[in-house]
Design an enzyme around this catalytic site. Structure first.
Site: not given
Length: 484
Positions: A293, A344, A259, A82, A232, A229
């Site tokens: 993850h 990350d 994760e 990111h 959730r 993503h």
């Protein structure tokens, strides 16, 4: 399947490029055989920036060869990044309340996401990509969900932020696999995103269109896949819709999964299964999928992933920084699941440190040494096993059918300074061991991407102006801000 292996750069992007020959005193060669150090290696680069021939045992460099000044390694793929979070690295290490965890860190990180402009993103990402090159990475997979304007409306060109990242990679000379992210809700029981997530909102069609636009751009060193993503943050219907948009195209599909323990618990309530078990049960997983993850798993889930051919991406420094937990590294390695690594949140930009964290976390948890080594399988060197796993897993994670010092792969190579502290005087056979477990200062001397030198003697040609633009972006982002 349609091939999504990055096309060779077009002739327009390679004007003036001629085939060239590099010679390394030693090089870490992989391929179908076991990876090993080879002496006197000629590395021939073709006009498209790929390895045309790799010939060991040439103990005198040819007269027309560029002589590399140290041991040569394949470039590493940073399989999860990111970029905008580089602006937040080191700024969330204080606690003003009774508790601090991933979720509180995430809320603070959103503040950076809401303020970052396209120009600032380009400046931040260029600095990051330069640092990643200096850390031995030559390709980065950008898990890209910072799409829209600060108020949540689309830019006139919806790909504006994507192009900022592509421009940054081009400025740095870094290979980039852009992964536009499907992101539509704040949690399993939430119908939509939170207000502070408004810049992230996408649909399956938006993601697919952006992927196709980037892939069609024809830019050298630029490739695109797609990402989800997390379970959730996306509905099962939207995941199925994106899967239909992608069809059988052979491109990487990434997803954050398992994760956090809280995520696992909420998934059990919402779907009656753990996240990885649910993905496997839906028949979604195949060799294109990369599970980022994959921290909280059960053996049956590892077995299911192994059967599917999917890979995992572990981000050890970020998972440690956020208190995520430790992945079952021995279980994943034993199951022969492809494993890549990622930077990350950018608290670390060197792959050697990521591998060190990966191994040391297991040592602390299991109270054993050399956990990743497998002497019964002829792999007694911990660093070599982890490095080879990350090289083999990184290529597919970025969308490459071939990666490393192998004929047909892109001509990326990292040259070490074997006179640096930590490597100085180390027997040649233990260079990787010392690099991962004995070095605390930079050891990358030179870096070539597609046959072109982008780092020389540890420095980038644009280092000073890139740093100045980064500092200006940081000043704009943080001037007058209250940091906890």
């Amino acid at each position: 399947m349609q091939s999504a292996v990055p096309r060779p750069p077009t002739a327009a992007n390679l004007t003036g490029r001629n085939p060239q020959l590099l010679w390394a005193p030693r090089a870490w060669l992989g391929g179908d055989a076991a990876a090993h150090w080879a002496e006197g290696v000629c590395l021939e680069v073709d006009a498209s920036g790929h390895w045309k021939a790799i010939t060991p045992g040439v103990h005198t460099p040819p007269a027309h060869a560029t002589v590399l000044a140290g041991p040569a390694l394949p470039g590493m793929v940073d399989a999860h990044s990111h970029a905008f979070q580089r602006a937040f690295a080191g700024l969330a290490e204080r606690r003003a309340s009774d508790a601090d965890d991933f979720w509180s860190w995430r809320d603070r990180m959103y503040g950076v996401a809401l303020r970052t402009t396209p120009a600032q993103l380009r400046a931040i990402a260029t600095q990051l990509y330069l640092e990643l090159l200096q850390g031995g990475y030559t390709q980065v997979c950008e898990f890209h969900y910072l799409h829209h304007q600060p108020d949540g409306t689309h830019h006139p060109d919806p790909a504006t932020m994507a192009w900022a990242l592509a421009d940054a990679a081009q400025d740095a000379g870094m290979g980039l696999t852009l992964l536009p992210v499907l992101y539509e809700r704040a949690g399993f029981a939430q119908p939509s995103l939170r207000v502070d997530q408004r810049r992230f909102a996408t649909t399956p069609g938006f993601v697919a269109d952006l992927q196709r636009s980037v892939q069609r751009s024809g830019r050298a060193l630029l490739h695109a896949g797609v990402a989800i993503h997390s379970l959730r943050a996306t509905s099962s219907q939207s995941i199925a819709a994106l899967r239909a948009e992608v069809g059988d195209t052979d491109l990487p599909i990434h997803i954050h999964v398992a994760e956090q323990i809280q995520e696992v618990r909420e998934c059990l309530v919402a779907h009656g299964q753990r996240p990885i078990a649910w993905l496997a049960a839906q028949g979604l997983l195949d060799a294109r999928w990369q599970l980022v993850h994959a921290t909280h798993t059960e053996p049956t889930e590892i077995d299911a992933v192994a059967r599917s051919g999917a890979g995992i991406v572990i981000c050890p420094s970020t998972e440690a920084n956020l208190g995520d937990g430790l992945a079952d590294m021995p279980g994943w390695l034993q199951a022969l699941v492809p494993m890549a690594i990622g930077s990350d949140s950018q608290v670390c930009r060197q792959w050697a440190e990521e591998l060190r964290w990966l191994e040391y976390g297991q040592r602390l948890q299991l109270q054993r040494r050399n956990v990743a080594a497998a002497p019964a399988q002829g792999q007694s060197a911990t660093a070599a096993r982890l490095f080879d796993a990350a090289i083999r897993g990184g290529g597919p994670a970025a969308g490459f059918a071939r990666w490393g010092l192998r004929v047909g792969a892109r001509a990326d190579v990292v040259v070490l300074n074997d006179h640096a502290p930590g490597l100085l005087g180390v027997p040649a056979s233990h260079t990787l061991d010392a690099l991962v477990f004995g070095c605390d200062t930079p050891v990358v001397r030179d870096v070539f991407v597609a046959g072109q030198a982008v780092i020389r003697e540890g420095q980038h040609a644009k280092q000073a102006p890139v740093a100045a633009q980064f500092v200006a972006a940081m000043d704009a982002l943080w001037h007058g801000a209250v940091l906890e």
